[in-house]
Design a protein around this motif. Structure first.
Motif, PDB file in Angstrom:
ATOM      1  N   ARG A 196      18.330  64.067  54.619  1.00 17.93           N
ATOM      2  CA  ARG A 196      17.222  64.534  55.471  1.00 17.93           C
ATOM      3  C   ARG A 196      17.732  65.499  56.538  1.00 17.93           C
ATOM      4  NH1 ARG A 196      15.465  59.382  55.680  1.00 17.93           N
ATOM      5  NH2 ARG A 196      16.387  59.132  57.729  1.00 17.93           N
ATOM      6  N   GLU A 255      14.877  67.025  48.661  1.00 18.49           N
ATOM      7  CA  GLU A 255      14.255  67.421  47.399  1.00 18.49           C
ATOM      8  C   GLU A 255      15.252  68.045  46.423  1.00 18.49           C
ATOM      9  OE1 GLU A 255      13.951  70.396  50.529  1.00 18.49           O
ATOM     10  OE2 GLU A 255      12.971  68.466  50.397  1.00 18.49           O
ATOM     11  N   LYS A 288      18.490  66.740  46.019  1.00 18.54           N
ATOM     12  CA  LYS A 288      19.608  65.816  45.866  1.00 18.54           C
ATOM     13  C   LYS A 288      20.044  65.582  44.421  1.00 18.54           C
ATOM     14  CE  LYS A 288      17.047  61.470  45.997  1.00 18.54           C
ATOM     15  NZ  LYS A 288      16.871  60.244  46.770  1.00 18.54           N
TER      16      LYS A 288
END
Length: 63
Positions: A30, A36, A38
Motif C-alpha cells: 500500500r 494492484e 503485486k
C-alpha cells in the motif's frame, strides 16, 4: 518473480523476521502503491511506476 515474492525475498535478505514480514507485506504494498500490481512479474514493470524504490523503502525503515 512477482513483486510480492521479491518483497519477501528482500525482507529476508535484510534480516526481517518471517512473522513480521507476513504481517507487514500488505502495508508495504500500500505504501509503495503496488497493491494492484503485486502479482505482476518484475520483468513486466518497466515504465509502470516512477519514483518507487522498494529496496530503498525496506532499507530506510528501522527493524
Amino acid at each position: 518473480m512477482t513483486i510480492e515474492r521479491y518483497l519477501i525475498y528482500m525482507a529476508f535478505q535484510k534480516g526481517i523476521r518471517h512473522k513480521l514480514v507476513k504481517s507487514l507485506l500488505n502495508e508495504w504494498l500500500r505504501d509503495a502503491n503496488l497493491v494492484e500490481l503485486k502479482r505482476r512479474k518484475l520483468r513486466n514493470l518497466s515504465g509502470v511506476f516512477e519514483g518507487v524504490s522498494v529496496f530503498r523503502y525496506l532499507t530506510e525503515h528501522k527493524w
